[in-house]
Design a protein around this motif. Structure first.
Motif, short mmCIF file in Angstrom:
data_model
loop_
_atom_site.label_atom_id
_atom_site.label_comp_id
_atom_site.label_asym_id
_atom_site.label_seq_id
_atom_site.Cartn_x
_atom_site.Cartn_y
_atom_site.Cartn_z
N PHE A 56 -24.96 -12.84 -29.67
CA PHE A 56 -24.08 -14.20 -29.05
C PHE A 56 -22.81 -13.46 -28.66
N THR A 57 -22.39 -12.66 -29.52
CA THR A 57 -20.86 -11.68 -29.26
C THR A 57 -21.20 -10.82 -28.09
N ARG A 81 -17.20 -4.54 -31.60
CA ARG A 81 -17.59 -3.72 -32.52
C ARG A 81 -17.04 -2.47 -32.80
N SER A 82 -15.59 -2.66 -32.91
CA SER A 82 -14.90 -1.34 -33.02
C SER A 82 -14.43 -0.98 -34.62
N LYS A 83 -14.47 0.12 -34.75
CA LYS A 83 -14.35 0.52 -36.18
C LYS A 83 -12.92 0.55 -36.87
N ASP A 103 -15.84 -7.41 -35.06
CA ASP A 103 -16.68 -7.77 -34.11
C ASP A 103 -16.23 -7.91 -32.84
N LEU A 104 -14.99 -8.43 -32.45
CA LEU A 104 -14.44 -8.32 -31.10
C LEU A 104 -12.93 -8.53 -31.13
N LYS A 117 -1.52 -3.74 -32.50
CA LYS A 117 -1.16 -5.19 -31.73
C LYS A 117 -2.35 -5.86 -31.05
N ARG A 118 -3.37 -6.02 -31.72
CA ARG A 118 -4.49 -6.43 -30.95
C ARG A 118 -5.02 -7.78 -31.69
N PHE A 119 -5.64 -8.60 -30.79
CA PHE A 119 -6.14 -9.88 -31.49
C PHE A 119 -7.49 -9.56 -31.87
N VAL A 120 -7.90 -10.05 -33.08
CA VAL A 120 -9.35 -9.74 -33.77
C VAL A 120 -9.91 -10.80 -33.81
N TRP A 121 -11.06 -11.07 -33.27
CA TRP A 121 -11.96 -12.02 -33.72
C TRP A 121 -13.15 -11.53 -34.57
N GLU A 122 -13.45 -12.26 -35.69
CA GLU A 122 -14.58 -12.21 -36.56
C GLU A 122 -15.60 -13.25 -36.02
N ALA A 123 -16.64 -13.03 -35.81
CA ALA A 123 -17.97 -13.95 -35.54
C ALA A 123 -18.88 -14.15 -36.47
#
Length: 234
Positions: A56-57, A81-83, A103-104, A117-123
């Motif tokens: 999906f992602t 999918r960055s660490k 995830d994103l 300063k990033r926005f993180v989405w967990e899916a």
């Protein structure tokens, strides 16, 4: 582009002008762009109910979110999918193989300190309790709690969770998620103040919710939840 303008989101490609936007404006930019990408995906992409979460992602980010960013906001980067490397890993005191995977995430190259300063989405895949009961508690234990425990978005006031709906209504699923918070076993139960609350639609999309949580370091994070439904193919 017109939809972005309607949302009062900056659409300039001038990184110098972008550097003046506030964090709240950046959060709204990311949420709006993600919703537009989902709406294109829902209209144009055949989706299977048995897809893995990463499928999906990948389709959302690679096929729709990245092109939208490139066409409208070239200084915005979309990463899958960055660490997350901890301070202990950077000091050689913890194995990097233990790094958690986001995830994103989206960040602007107009920020010198963009990595922080990033926005993180967990899916997460999610569905009705009757058919997907284990996914309800997993949404709290493996998504919300990752932010509470500072595994993701540490030192940032906002982040988000994408819920890929497999079956059931969004309102019923959210009610089940809220109810499950008070009876967790894997983690400490969460009070009603942590419940997801519906907010005003964005781009005519009404699956938008918000929740607030006190993290392990006593800071507060606001989570933005998008519940994404699809017409599945056989």
């Amino acid at each position: 582009m017109s939809q972005l303008r309607q949302a009062a989101i900056p659409t300039t490609t001038d990184t110098q002008q972008f550097s003046s936007i506030t964090w709240d404006e950046f959060v709204q930019l990311v949420i709006g762009l993600t919703i537009l990408a989902y709406q294109q995906m829902r209209q144009n992409c055949p989706v299977r109910q048995d897809w893995e979460e990463n499928t999906f992602t990948d389709r959302l980010a690679d096929d729709y979110l990245r092109p939208l960013a490139f066409d409208n906001l070239p200084s915005l980067r979309v990463e899958i999918r960055s660490k997350v490397h901890t301070p202990a890993m950077k000091e050689g005191q913890q194995a990097t193989i233990e790094a958690k995977e986001m995830d994103l995430s989206l960040y602007g190259l107009w920020e010198r300190d963009y990595w922080h300063k990033r926005f993180v989405w967990e899916a997460k895949r999610i569905g009705s309790r009757q058919r997907y009961g284990s996914l309800i508690s997993e949404f709290v234990n493996e998504a919300i709690y990752r932010f509470i425990e500072l595994e993701y978005a540490a030192n940032l006031p906002d982040a988000g969770v994408l819920g890929y709906i497999l079956a059931g209504s969004v309102s019923d699923i959210v009610a089940d998620i809220n109810q499950s918070m008070g009876r967790l076993r894997k983690n400490k139960p969460l009070p009603a103040s942590n419940h997801l609350q519906i907010i005003a639609p964005i781009h005519q999309f009404d699956g938008v919710y918000r929740s607030s949580h006190t993290r392990a370091d006593s800071s507060v994070i606001q989570l933005h939840h998008l519940f994404l439904t699809f017409e599945f193919i056989e």
